[in-house]
Design a protein around this motif. Structure first.
Motif, mmCIF file in Angstrom:
data_model
loop_
_atom_site.group_PDB
_atom_site.id
_atom_site.type_symbol
_atom_site.label_atom_id
_atom_site.label_comp_id
_atom_site.label_asym_id
_atom_site.label_seq_id
_atom_site.Cartn_x
_atom_site.Cartn_y
_atom_site.Cartn_z
ATOM 1 N N ALA A 92 0.837 -1.205 0.000
ATOM 2 C CA ALA A 92 0.000 0.000 0.000
ATOM 3 C C ALA A 92 0.873 1.257 0.000
ATOM 4 O O ALA A 92 0.548 2.249 -0.672
ATOM 5 C CB ALA A 92 -0.925 -0.001 1.212
ATOM 6 N N ARG A 93 1.988 1.210 0.721
ATOM 7 C CA ARG A 93 2.904 2.360 0.730
ATOM 8 C C ARG A 93 3.556 2.553 -0.641
ATOM 9 O O ARG A 93 3.754 3.680 -1.079
ATOM 10 C CB ARG A 93 3.974 2.166 1.806
ATOM 11 C CG ARG A 93 3.450 2.428 3.204
ATOM 12 C CD ARG A 93 4.521 2.206 4.243
ATOM 13 N NE ARG A 93 4.055 2.546 5.579
ATOM 14 C CZ ARG A 93 4.438 1.933 6.673
ATOM 15 N NH1 ARG A 93 5.311 0.936 6.609
ATOM 16 N NH2 ARG A 93 3.971 2.287 7.850
ATOM 17 N N GLN A 94 3.898 1.447 -1.284
ATOM 18 C CA GLN A 94 4.491 1.555 -2.622
ATOM 19 C C GLN A 94 3.480 2.162 -3.606
ATOM 20 O O GLN A 94 3.827 2.992 -4.441
ATOM 21 C CB GLN A 94 4.950 0.183 -3.117
ATOM 22 C CG GLN A 94 6.205 -0.304 -2.404
ATOM 23 C CD GLN A 94 6.624 -1.694 -2.839
ATOM 24 O OE1 GLN A 94 5.819 -2.473 -3.315
ATOM 25 N NE2 GLN A 94 7.892 -2.009 -2.652
ATOM 26 N N ARG A 95 2.231 1.737 -3.489
ATOM 27 C CA ARG A 95 1.189 2.263 -4.380
ATOM 28 C C ARG A 95 0.974 3.750 -4.122
ATOM 29 O O ARG A 95 0.816 4.548 -5.047
ATOM 30 C CB ARG A 95 -0.099 1.472 -4.176
ATOM 31 C CG ARG A 95 -1.078 1.600 -5.310
ATOM 32 C CD ARG A 95 -2.085 0.459 -5.367
ATOM 33 N NE ARG A 95 -2.571 0.059 -4.075
ATOM 34 C CZ ARG A 95 -2.612 -1.202 -3.640
ATOM 35 N NH1 ARG A 95 -2.171 -2.176 -4.394
ATOM 36 N NH2 ARG A 95 -3.078 -1.477 -2.449
ATOM 37 N N ALA A 96 0.988 4.135 -2.852
ATOM 38 C CA ALA A 96 0.825 5.550 -2.511
ATOM 39 C C ALA A 96 2.025 6.362 -2.993
ATOM 40 O O ALA A 96 1.872 7.470 -3.524
ATOM 41 C CB ALA A 96 0.647 5.708 -0.999
ATOM 42 N N ALA A 97 3.237 5.806 -2.823
ATOM 43 C CA ALA A 97 4.439 6.502 -3.281
ATOM 44 C C ALA A 97 4.409 6.701 -4.796
ATOM 45 O O ALA A 97 4.890 7.712 -5.314
ATOM 46 C CB ALA A 97 5.688 5.718 -2.879
ATOM 47 N N HIS A 98 3.824 5.750 -5.509
ATOM 48 C CA HIS A 98 3.693 5.890 -6.970
ATOM 49 C C HIS A 98 2.791 7.071 -7.321
ATOM 50 O O HIS A 98 3.051 7.796 -8.286
ATOM 51 C CB HIS A 98 3.135 4.592 -7.568
ATOM 52 C CG HIS A 98 2.873 4.680 -9.041
ATOM 53 N ND1 HIS A 98 3.853 4.972 -9.956
ATOM 54 C CD2 HIS A 98 1.720 4.534 -9.751
ATOM 55 C CE1 HIS A 98 3.325 4.989 -11.178
ATOM 56 N NE2 HIS A 98 2.036 4.728 -11.073
ATOM 57 N N GLN A 99 1.761 7.305 -6.511
ATOM 58 C CA GLN A 99 0.883 8.464 -6.766
ATOM 59 C C GLN A 99 1.628 9.772 -6.515
ATOM 60 O O GLN A 99 1.522 10.725 -7.287
ATOM 61 C CB GLN A 99 -0.369 8.417 -5.864
ATOM 62 C CG GLN A 99 -1.136 7.116 -5.880
ATOM 63 C CD GLN A 99 -1.487 6.628 -7.266
ATOM 64 O OE1 GLN A 99 -2.101 7.339 -8.050
ATOM 65 N NE2 GLN A 99 -1.092 5.390 -7.578
ATOM 66 N N ASP B 136 5.597 11.061 5.167
ATOM 67 C CA ASP B 136 5.950 9.715 5.638
ATOM 68 C C ASP B 136 6.077 8.743 4.470
ATOM 69 O O ASP B 136 6.959 7.872 4.464
ATOM 70 C CB ASP B 136 4.893 9.203 6.628
ATOM 71 C CG ASP B 136 4.821 10.055 7.882
ATOM 72 O OD1 ASP B 136 5.889 10.515 8.337
ATOM 73 O OD2 ASP B 136 3.713 10.271 8.396
ATOM 74 N N VAL B 137 5.201 8.903 3.491
ATOM 75 C CA VAL B 137 5.254 8.046 2.303
ATOM 76 C C VAL B 137 6.540 8.324 1.523
ATOM 77 O O VAL B 137 7.211 7.398 1.048
ATOM 78 C CB VAL B 137 4.011 8.281 1.412
ATOM 79 C CG1 VAL B 137 4.166 7.599 0.051
ATOM 80 C CG2 VAL B 137 2.762 7.771 2.113
ATOM 81 N N LEU B 138 6.911 9.595 1.422
ATOM 82 C CA LEU B 138 8.149 9.961 0.720
ATOM 83 C C LEU B 138 9.368 9.430 1.470
ATOM 84 O O LEU B 138 10.322 8.961 0.856
ATOM 85 C CB LEU B 138 8.238 11.479 0.562
ATOM 86 C CG LEU B 138 7.277 12.083 -0.463
ATOM 87 C CD1 LEU B 138 7.302 13.600 -0.396
ATOM 88 C CD2 LEU B 138 7.629 11.617 -1.874
ATOM 89 N N GLN B 139 9.316 9.495 2.798
ATOM 90 C CA GLN B 139 10.424 8.961 3.596
ATOM 91 C C GLN B 139 10.561 7.457 3.366
ATOM 92 O O GLN B 139 11.663 6.939 3.180
ATOM 93 C CB GLN B 139 10.191 9.240 5.082
ATOM 94 C CG GLN B 139 11.356 8.771 5.956
ATOM 95 C CD GLN B 139 11.085 9.011 7.444
ATOM 96 O OE1 GLN B 139 10.067 9.578 7.813
ATOM 97 N NE2 GLN B 139 11.992 8.563 8.280
ATOM 98 N N PHE B 140 9.431 6.756 3.344
ATOM 99 C CA PHE B 140 9.438 5.311 3.069
ATOM 100 C C PHE B 140 10.048 5.044 1.691
ATOM 101 O O PHE B 140 10.884 4.148 1.525
ATOM 102 C CB PHE B 140 8.004 4.767 3.113
ATOM 103 C CG PHE B 140 7.842 3.418 2.467
ATOM 104 C CD1 PHE B 140 8.179 2.258 3.146
ATOM 105 C CD2 PHE B 140 7.347 3.311 1.167
ATOM 106 C CE1 PHE B 140 8.038 1.010 2.541
ATOM 107 C CE2 PHE B 140 7.205 2.072 0.555
ATOM 108 C CZ PHE B 140 7.545 0.915 1.248
ATOM 109 N N ALA B 141 9.649 5.840 0.695
ATOM 110 C CA ALA B 141 10.112 5.621 -0.672
ATOM 111 C C ALA B 141 11.594 5.916 -0.826
ATOM 112 O O ALA B 141 12.267 5.302 -1.658
ATOM 113 C CB ALA B 141 9.305 6.491 -1.639
#
Length: 279
Positions: A14-21, A44-49
């Motif tokens: 889900a984080r990867q999908r959000a990071a793609h957006q 947070d999503v950008l940090q994960f990515a």
């Protein structure tokens, strides 16, 4: 995964999908619900990515396999299929984005009870209403009979169905994979899209080290990767279950088809495949 906890890998996907957006503007898979269901801040999503090595590679594969699956699903709906089964749905949002609402289709999301409970909670917190075509079917793939659970939820075994089985096969035993393929092949005119991994030798050295670290991390959180296949071996398994038309798309084809849509895509050979098969 741990018995009473939602799947950690479902959250990673889900984080990867959000990071793609956020990073790639959803160019492969536009998903307006990706950030909403995640319930995390954009930073947070950008940090994960950005903190994971070769994160772009994961973003590409996650988005591309969903896009391949949803394109094949749309063609199946055009041919008259009205039952969609999402095996190991995790935090998938297709049912929320369903472009076929006027076609009276039914979407059955099959997953572990704890993962489904976590998803329902996220949807409630995000104030996202459940669409009328969505049916949750709680199943433990290693213990339960998927067919029995689906029929109890209203699935029509005498009507064709499209199965999506993304991000699941590598975590199952060979026995669980065979049982699931057996069930799919019992549904006349069924189709399936799933992904699988080759043995580590199929990865470039850099990706092999990352894949090894990922496998060790999964082992720690109780979500061990069990099954790897050679392409010829996978084709033989599918044919043995009666699947004839088999399209096997490897990572090179995915990178060639979709790679330009992903920011900072890291190079490398990956033994990842997406398969579309018809019975």
């Amino acid at each position: 995964m741990k018995p009473n906890e939602p799947s950690r890998t479902a959250l990673i996907i889900a984080r990867q999908r959000a990071a793609h957006q956020v990073l790639d503007h959803g160019l492969i898979l536009c998903d307006p619900f990706a950030m909403k269901i995640l319930r995390e801040e954009e930073k947070d999503v950008l940090q994960f990515a950005n903190q994971h090595p070769l994160a772009s590679f994961g973003r590409l594969f996650t988005a591309a396999r969903s896009r391949i699956g949803e394109d094949a699903l749309s063609r199946a709906v055009e041919r008259g299929i009205r039952q969609i089964v999402i095996l190991g749905a995790g935090l998938d949002t297709f049912a929320l984005r369903n472009p076929h609402g006027a076609r009276q289709i039914h979407i059955y999301e099959v997953d572990h009870p704890a993962t489904q409970a976590g998803k329902r909670q996220r949807l409630a917190e995000a104030q996202i209403a459940l669409p009328p075509w969505l049916i949750f079917v709680p199943v433990d793939f290693e213990r339960d009979d998927v067919g029995e659970k689906l029929v109890a939820a209203g699935f029509q075994q005498n009507s064709p169905a499209f199965f999506t089985w993304l991000g699941v096969v590598p975590y199952l035993t060979q026995d669980a994979i065979d049982r699931t393929l057996d069930y799919m092949s019992s549904i006349q005119n069924s189709e399936v899209v799933f992904d699988y991994m080759e043995p580590p030798e199929a990865f470039s050295e850099e990706l092999r080290q990352i894949e090894k670290a990922r496998a060790e991390h999964l082992e720690k959180i109780g979500e061990r990767s069990n099954s790897r296949f050679e392409p010829a071996g996978m084709a033989a398994i599918l044919r043995s279950h009666g699947f004839g038309a088999i399209e096997d798309i490897n990572y090179q084809e995915i990178a060639s088809r979709f790679g330009r849509a992903v920011q900072g895509l890291a190079p490398g050979q990956a033994g990842l495949h997406v398969v579309h098969a018809k019975h």
